[in-house]
Every structure is written in C-alpha cells, then in structure tokens.
Design a protein around this motif. Structure first.
Motif, PDB file in Angstrom:
ATOM      1  N   PRO A 229      34.979  32.679  32.826  1.00 36.05           N
ATOM      2  CA  PRO A 229      36.102  32.023  33.514  1.00 36.05           C
ATOM      3  C   PRO A 229      35.954  32.067  35.019  1.00 36.05           C
ATOM      4  O   PRO A 229      35.396  33.000  35.591  1.00 36.05           O
ATOM      5  CB  PRO A 229      37.323  32.836  33.046  1.00 36.05           C
ATOM      6  N   HIS A 230      36.482  31.031  35.686  1.00 34.25           N
ATOM      7  CA  HIS A 230      36.393  30.903  37.144  1.00 34.25           C
ATOM      8  C   HIS A 230      36.981  32.119  37.853  1.00 34.25           C
ATOM      9  O   HIS A 230      36.444  32.589  38.857  1.00 34.25           O
ATOM     10  CB  HIS A 230      37.147  29.635  37.573  1.00 34.25           C
ATOM     11  N   ALA A 231      38.088  32.650  37.332  1.00 32.67           N
ATOM     12  CA  ALA A 231      38.752  33.765  38.006  1.00 32.67           C
ATOM     13  C   ALA A 231      37.891  35.014  38.051  1.00 32.67           C
ATOM     14  O   ALA A 231      38.077  35.887  38.895  1.00 32.67           O
ATOM     15  CB  ALA A 231      40.070  34.086  37.291  1.00 32.67           C
ATOM     16  N   ALA A 232      36.930  35.088  37.143  1.00 29.19           N
ATOM     17  CA  ALA A 232      36.092  36.276  37.101  1.00 29.19           C
ATOM     18  C   ALA A 232      35.007  36.248  38.154  1.00 29.19           C
ATOM     19  O   ALA A 232      34.314  37.235  38.369  1.00 29.19           O
ATOM     20  CB  ALA A 232      35.465  36.429  35.715  1.00 29.19           C
ATOM     21  N   PHE A 233      34.833  35.086  38.820  1.00 34.26           N
ATOM     22  CA  PHE A 233      33.741  34.953  39.792  1.00 34.26           C
ATOM     23  C   PHE A 233      34.338  34.685  41.169  1.00 34.26           C
ATOM     24  O   PHE A 233      34.260  33.601  41.711  1.00 34.26           O
ATOM     25  CB  PHE A 233      32.817  33.801  39.375  1.00 34.26           C
ATOM     26  N   ASP A 234      35.033  35.652  41.702  1.00 35.90           N
ATOM     27  CA  ASP A 234      35.667  35.541  43.008  1.00 35.90           C
ATOM     28  C   ASP A 234      34.821  36.272  44.039  1.00 35.90           C
ATOM     29  O   ASP A 234      34.713  37.486  44.017  1.00 35.90           O
ATOM     30  CB  ASP A 234      37.065  36.135  42.957  1.00 35.90           C
ATOM     31  N   THR A 235      34.179  35.507  44.929  1.00 34.62           N
ATOM     32  CA  THR A 235      33.253  36.103  45.900  1.00 34.62           C
ATOM     33  C   THR A 235      33.920  36.364  47.245  1.00 34.62           C
ATOM     34  O   THR A 235      33.261  36.746  48.197  1.00 34.62           O
ATOM     35  CB  THR A 235      32.039  35.181  46.121  1.00 34.62           C
ATOM     36  N   THR A 236      35.220  36.082  47.380  1.00 34.04           N
ATOM     37  CA  THR A 236      35.889  36.276  48.660  1.00 34.04           C
ATOM     38  C   THR A 236      36.711  37.548  48.644  1.00 34.04           C
ATOM     39  O   THR A 236      37.206  37.994  47.605  1.00 34.04           O
ATOM     40  CB  THR A 236      36.822  35.095  48.975  1.00 34.04           C
ATOM     41  N   THR A 237      36.863  38.130  49.815  1.00 37.27           N
ATOM     42  CA  THR A 237      37.705  39.308  49.961  1.00 37.27           C
ATOM     43  C   THR A 237      38.237  39.366  51.379  1.00 37.27           C
ATOM     44  O   THR A 237      37.756  38.644  52.265  1.00 37.27           O
ATOM     45  CB  THR A 237      36.908  40.590  49.656  1.00 37.27           C
ATOM     46  N   THR A 238      39.223  40.153  51.608  1.00 35.01           N
ATOM     47  CA  THR A 238      39.816  40.310  52.936  1.00 35.01           C
ATOM     48  C   THR A 238      39.605  41.740  53.400  1.00 35.01           C
ATOM     49  O   THR A 238      39.944  42.679  52.682  1.00 35.01           O
ATOM     50  CB  THR A 238      41.318  39.998  52.917  1.00 35.01           C
ATOM     51  N   ILE A 239      39.043  41.899  54.597  1.00 35.08           N
ATOM     52  CA  ILE A 239      38.801  43.222  55.151  1.00 35.08           C
ATOM     53  C   ILE A 239      39.284  43.266  56.589  1.00 35.08           C
ATOM     54  O   ILE A 239      39.461  42.233  57.223  1.00 35.08           O
ATOM     55  CB  ILE A 239      37.296  43.595  55.095  1.00 35.08           C
ATOM     56  N   THR A 240      39.514  44.438  57.087  1.00 33.01           N
ATOM     57  CA  THR A 240      39.885  44.639  58.487  1.00 33.01           C
ATOM     58  C   THR A 240      38.720  45.271  59.230  1.00 33.01           C
ATOM     59  O   THR A 240      38.186  46.293  58.792  1.00 33.01           O
ATOM     60  CB  THR A 240      41.119  45.554  58.607  1.00 33.01           C
ATOM     61  N   ILE A 241      38.301  44.638  60.320  1.00 33.39           N
ATOM     62  CA  ILE A 241      37.174  45.120  61.115  1.00 33.39           C
ATOM     63  C   ILE A 241      37.701  45.623  62.453  1.00 33.39           C
ATOM     64  O   ILE A 241      38.418  44.920  63.164  1.00 33.39           O
ATOM     65  CB  ILE A 241      36.142  44.011  61.358  1.00 33.39           C
TER      66      ILE A 241
END
Length: 477
Positions: A47-59
């Motif tokens: 499923p598409h939801a299982a392949f999420d390559t984005t994330t949010t981080i604080t630098i």
C-alpha cells in the motif's frame, strides 16, 4: 536517510545508507499501490501509505552573524534564496526591500491595508476600498531594476499627478488640467504611457480607464499616484461581492517583475482605533501616526489598546477579520520571521490584529528565528515605551486571539514571549535609539537574545544601513 541532532552547540550526524532502488507506479493497476523493483528485477508491491519517504525534523546550527559565505551564496542565486517574512507597512522598509531583492527573490511582505492618510484616504473615501498605497510602494521597491525588468512601468507606477499646493480644490482650471492629463494617460498620448512597450501599454491604459470610468465627478486628482489609481481600477472592475485585491496585485507584480511576494494581511476594508492610557480615543491610522510627521501634535499618552473597526461602526466592539490560507502558508514556510522597523502600532502591531495570525505563529516551526528590529530615531507611536514593553506588546497582540487571558493582560509570560520573539537585533550605539528606554537586561532576563551589531548608516542620522541589516537578517536563514 540522514538525521541531524544538535547537542552542546555541535552537530552530530547519524547516517543510514540504503542502496538506490527504482520505484514506479503502473497506470494499469490500483493507484493506491506502490510498485518497487529490487536489484534482481523482481516486482514487489504494498500500500502507498507504507512507503512514506518524507519526515519533518528540526535542525539547529551555530550561526555567524553576518555570515559572508552564506550571504555570497544567496547573492549568486537569489532565485533560490530564503523566505524572509516581514510584518510590515508604510515606507520604513523601502530601502531594505530594494537591497534584499538582490539576495533573495522569496521574501514575503505582509502589508497592512488600514492606512487612512494621504492619497490612499481619498480613494478609500470615494470607493470604500482597502488602502493600496503601501502595497504599491512595496511593489515598486521590489521591482527588478535590471535589464530583465520593466522600468517604464515602474516609473509610471511611481508617478504622481501635480499637487495643487495653495490652490482651492474647487478651482475649475486646476481640476480640468488634472483630468486632461488623466485622459492623455488613458488614450496613450502621455509620454509616460507611450514609453511602455505593447502589449503592456494596453494593460496600463485599461486599468487607468477602469478607474476614470468609476471616478466620481468631484474626485480630487491632486497629487494622485498612478500606481494607486491602476490598482484601484482593477479592484473596482470586479462586482462588489467578488472584488479580489490579491488578484490585481498579482498582475502588477508580474508586470513589474517583482522579486518577492507582496500581500495584504487581509482584504477587509477596516480602520484602526486606538485608545490611549489617558482615555483619548483616536479613529484612523493617520491620527496616531502623523502627530510626529507634521500632521498635528504627537500623542502625549501611551497606547493602551489597538483594534480594527469599520469606519461607519458606532459600536465599541472590534471588527473581526481572518487571514487567508495563502498567508497561513507564507508564515508556516518562512525561514525567518521579522518584525521590522516602522510605525510600531500602525505598521507592525496592526498586522497582528486579524484572527489567525497568532495561531499560525504558534504552529510554525520552532526552529524559525523570530527577530524584532527596533526603530531608530523617535517613533511618536512608542511614547513612554521601553524595549521590553515593545517585545511584550508584540507578544500580547500576536497571541490575543488564541489565549483568552491574553485579552485582559498586557504582561504575557516569559515563555509566551519567546514563542513570538526570540531575538532582538540592534545597532551597537545606544544613541541611535532616543525614542525608547533600552532596558536590555530586562529583555534578556525574559529569555530573548539581544544581538548588538554595527548596523548604522554613517551617511544618515539615526538610520540603519539597508545592506548591513539585510546581510545580518539573511545570516539567520
């Protein structure tokens, strides 16, 4: 995938390496599935939801202010420059705007449409529209001045019809001369219009004609700015229930090759109402601002409260307006948020009055620096204020629509202040700030960093040098 963590002022990098693999989707299959080809050519799916390559981080990083390397990088590729968002209005940021466009084409200027003085007042009185003068001023300041721009339109946009100083507004000869010049502009015979290349000339003439056709017979053209008239003409061309100021501004930002985004905070036709500590009530931005600019006596009591009101309203209840989705997105995506120099209440604070600004400020990334640049010289609106008063006042108005307690108190907590302002950027010379009391220790005890740099313009008294200030601000990005 790379993860960044900050510890004790230094960066540590933890890196996990993955072999590159091709990913594709097939139009003949379920669009909710992702198909992956491994190194042996075998096809796998999930499923598409299982392949999420984005994330949010604080630098977080240790910044050098100013940072010559970072500044040079921005100068060489301004189209890829950072998003610097200004809560602004008026003309105080005009010089900086003409400089910052050389380093980034992605600055965002949120301008208040509540001006009630000058030629904007004539347009507002005649057509019941938001103020457009400050928006036009910022568009001209950000226009491309190189060979890739359209200098003929920029010149036309900044031109004012003759001012009839000392002449009765009812004088027929004077009024007829102004109307004849407007007719020449509409017909294309005026040298300023004939210098504009086709087809841009036709757009200019159309907007001037739209204004002329809507103009009341007794409208005073004395000192009228052509850019204001063209924006007003485009705005008035819409049916009253469909009028869209941003669409008109977008057209002219394209015509002038503007290197940035200029946006009204709201499109509502509202005015400012200020209540002073001594009980005095001032209706209209010009009554609060022009006291120190030759328009009357400056205020002699500190400002207690600032509200938005309909001009015709007889109620003491403030008018409510809310920011749009585009403005929310601008704030969320900003690399740097700036409360710059300018009329403190009518330019900076006025931008924070519409509902939604405070909520988005709180939701915006915590790693985005929020910088306050105090006024040099004397701002009559800041009568009796200290530096810490300014910082707390910005916080109060920013959070007033998200915190019920904030509506009643002008002393937000230290934690609340740091959510809205975390850096104060100032020149090293205290003498450049005669208009406020510099209680720097109090500000730093709140948790706000006060950064003192050489920012003064040696050729202008009590002014910051636009290039020095621009380079200092961009170094935060």
């Amino acid at each position: 995938m790379t993860y960044w963590k900050a510890s004790d002022g230094q960066k540590r990098i933890e890196q996990q390496k993955c072999r590159p693999q091709s990913v594709y989707s097939s139009p003949a299959t379920d669009s909710n599935m992702i198909f992956k080809q491994d190194r042996r050519g075998r096809h796998l799916s999930w499923p598409h939801a299982a392949f999420d390559t984005t994330t949010t981080i604080t630098i977080s990083r240790v910044a050098r202010i100013p940072d010559p390397i970072r500044i040079e990088r921005f100068r060489r590729a301004p189209e890829l420059g950072p998003s610097v968002l200004f809560f602004t209005g008026g003309t105080a940021l005009r010089s900086l705007s003409r400089v910052i466009k050389l380093y980034t084409h992605n600055s965002v200027h949120l301008v208040t449409p509540f001006d009630s003085g000058g030629s904007s007042a004539k347009l507002r009185d005649a057509f019941n529209i938001p103020a457009v003068g400050d928006l036009r001023n910022r568009i001209v300041a950000l226009a491309d001045e190189s060979v890739r721009g359209n200098p003929e339109i920029a010149t036309l946009f900044a031109y004012r019809l003759p001012q009839n100083d000392g002449v009765d507004e009812s004088d027929d000869d004077s009024s007829n001369n102004l109307r004849k010049e407007l007719d020449d502009l509409v017909s294309g015979h005026h040298p300023l219009v004939s210098a504009v290349p086709v087809p841009l000339r036709d757009i200019v003439r159309t907007h001037l004609r739209l204004f002329r056709d809507a103009m009341p017979s007794d409208f005073d053209l004395s000192g009228a700015n052509l850019g204001n008239l063209m924006i007003a003409g485009g705005y008035l061309s819409y049916p009253s229930e469909e009028r869209d100021l941003e669409s008109v501004l977008f057209l002219f930002t394209k015509l002038l090759e503007v290197r940035g985004v200029v946006r009204p905070t709201v499109q509502s036709n509202l005015h400012l109402k200020a209540t002073l500590e001594d009980g005095t009530v001032l209706h209209g931005q010009h009554h609060l601002t022009q006291g120190g600019k030759g328009g009357g006596s400056p205020i002699s009591s500190p400002v207690k409260d600032l509200r938005l009101m309909c001009r015709s309203s007889t109620s003491n209840n403030p008018s409510v307006c809310e920011i749009g989705e585009d403005l929310c997105s601008d704030i969320m995506q900003a690399d740097l948020i700036v409360y710059p120099m300018g009329s403190f209440y009518t330019s900076v604070i006025a931008n924070l009055l519409p509902r939604g600004v405070g909520r988005i400020l709180l939701e915006s990334p915590a790693g985005c620096p929020r910088v306050y640049v105090p006024n040099t010289g004397v701002d009559p609106e800041q009568f009796g204020m200290t530096l810490s008063d300014c910082v707390r006042t910005i916080t109060h108005y920013a959070l007033r629509d998200v915190d019920e307690e904030m509506k009643e108190t002008m002393t937000p907590s230290d934690a609340d202040v740091c959510k809205v302002v975390n850096i104060v950027l100032m020149d090293v010379d205290d003498g450049n700030y005669p208009g406020i009391i510099l209680d720097v220790d109090v500000v730093e005890n709140i948790g706000v960093r006060v950064l003192r740099l050489d920012l003064a313009d040696i050729d202008a008294v009590q002014c910051l040098h636009p290039r020095k200030l621009t380079e200092a601000l961009l170094s935060f990005c």
